[in-house]
Design an enzyme around this catalytic site. Sequence first.
Site, short mmCIF file in Angstrom:
data_model
loop_
_atom_site.label_atom_id
_atom_site.label_comp_id
_atom_site.label_asym_id
_atom_site.label_seq_id
_atom_site.Cartn_x
_atom_site.Cartn_y
_atom_site.Cartn_z
N TYR A 282 -24.52 48.60 5.64
CA TYR A 282 -23.07 48.44 5.48
C TYR A 282 -22.33 49.13 6.61
CZ TYR A 282 -18.67 47.54 3.24
OH TYR A 282 -17.41 47.07 2.97
N TYR A 332 -15.71 40.28 7.77
CA TYR A 332 -15.62 41.39 6.81
C TYR A 332 -15.57 40.84 5.39
CZ TYR A 332 -13.98 45.62 4.48
OH TYR A 332 -13.85 46.70 3.64
#
Lengths: 381, 139
Positions: A282, A332
């Site tokens: 992440y 994103y």
Amino acid sequence: MHPLRDKTAVVGVGASPQGKIPDATALSLAVEAFKRALDDSGLRKEQIDGLLTMPGSTSPEAALNYLRFGETVGINPRYTGSKVMGGGTAGALLHEAALAVNAGFANHVACVFGDAAATGGSRFSRASGWGDSFAIWGFMAACANSAITAARHMALYGTTSRQLGEIAVACRYHASLNPNAVMRKPITIEDHQNSRWIVKPLHLLDCCLISDGGVCVIVTTAERARDCKKPLVLISGMGQAYTTENMEREDWWYVPHQKLALADAYKMAAVGPKDIDVAQLYDNFTSSVLVWFEHGGFCKVGESGPFVEGGRIRLGGELPINTAGGNLSESYMEGWLHIVEGARQVRGECGERQVKGAEVCLVTGRGQALNCANATILRKG
Amino acid sequence: MSEYTKPLPTITDENREFWEGARRGKLRMQKCRDCGHIRYPISHCCPKCLSYNFEWTDLSGRGEVFSYVVFHQLYNQAFKDDVPYNVALVQLEEGPRMYSNVVGVDNDAVKVGDKVEAVFDPVTPEVTIPRFRLRQPAK
């Protein structure tokens, strides 16, 4: 043997177009992703009897998102709900889906996310803190929490901005090989260094994108998964952990819960860092990625800066990360695409960006003000 | 002096002692009467022992920079004349940590580990914001 190891599987992944899509909504993007994931799995809509969703930052129904989405696609699930943990949500819902199908609460669970954050304005600049918000002192926006981590890591261990740049450059290179990525033009360390400050020590190119898009991941039992269309992707290990004490916990800045989440995932899957062929880590900010290497045992505490140098994390290197471009360069989707790419790597369907022979993929998620963490080991069946 | 438009606290019964303390030039926080833990952020309940019994205690105002960032991006228009401005996470001597600003020096002059002490910035007749300045090494 851990009773959940290899018992469940990812059988369908789908993503809508990504980027800036002005005529779409969080809901319409989620629906498109759902349709594509269904197609990927070979399942019929009627077989989806579990629905777990994450409302986007532009979903007005917020935590009632599961109702809105379920009504839109005409599903009356046996098991459902919505969860809001920022970038920690995707992994947490994947795990919840695995637990639900393992327990027999549902047979096929669709995990769904859609957001129109690029078009619809964003809520990523809000201040953290309750009550007397830290905005009194000007402390606000998601970037600031990660900048706190980066600044202390630099001060304690001598980590440099150029080392953060290595992560941005690697992710962009991988995105350049991904036709669906939003940012595909390769960048250099100098580009990273010359990009403007956002919250120093983080530059613009240390920051993730803000994107419109939708993602869906379908989970079922390993047994049922053998009848699905694509090669088997087993959920081999899962771990989650959280630090909700931002100010009270001295090492909060170092996201200590990430280490616990990773340790649990490794233990369930009976693997360690040496077994990981490819990782989707992440990356809301480059500094977040550094800490994953330390907590995941890929390098020692404080040594992640030198670790990322020399092409180690690029395709062809020892540990390729974020092979589709990640939050930094693909789109994103708050970590949802990390699961998609993890499944595709294990299936071996990534074309130019395929890690040769990849059988074990680590996928991580984190969210909120460094509060939420999860780790998943996907394994070729 | 132009009108102060940046975010201000809403003074409540829960936080009044903190802000009244700042007006009097004291950094004050809650100390648990049962386990002695000094807590921050402000809460009705001790996060260590869950006791509701507490007293407000004066802190020394001394601490050191635990981490330190400089905002260049403008996230709130009220700060448009301030960017680039700094925010420090300050480790206080008595244990708690808090966000604040280091004033009186260039942003580049502050680094993690620097010793700081509280100063009090009256921004409105009602609200004084605790900030910090570098302590001289000799002190």
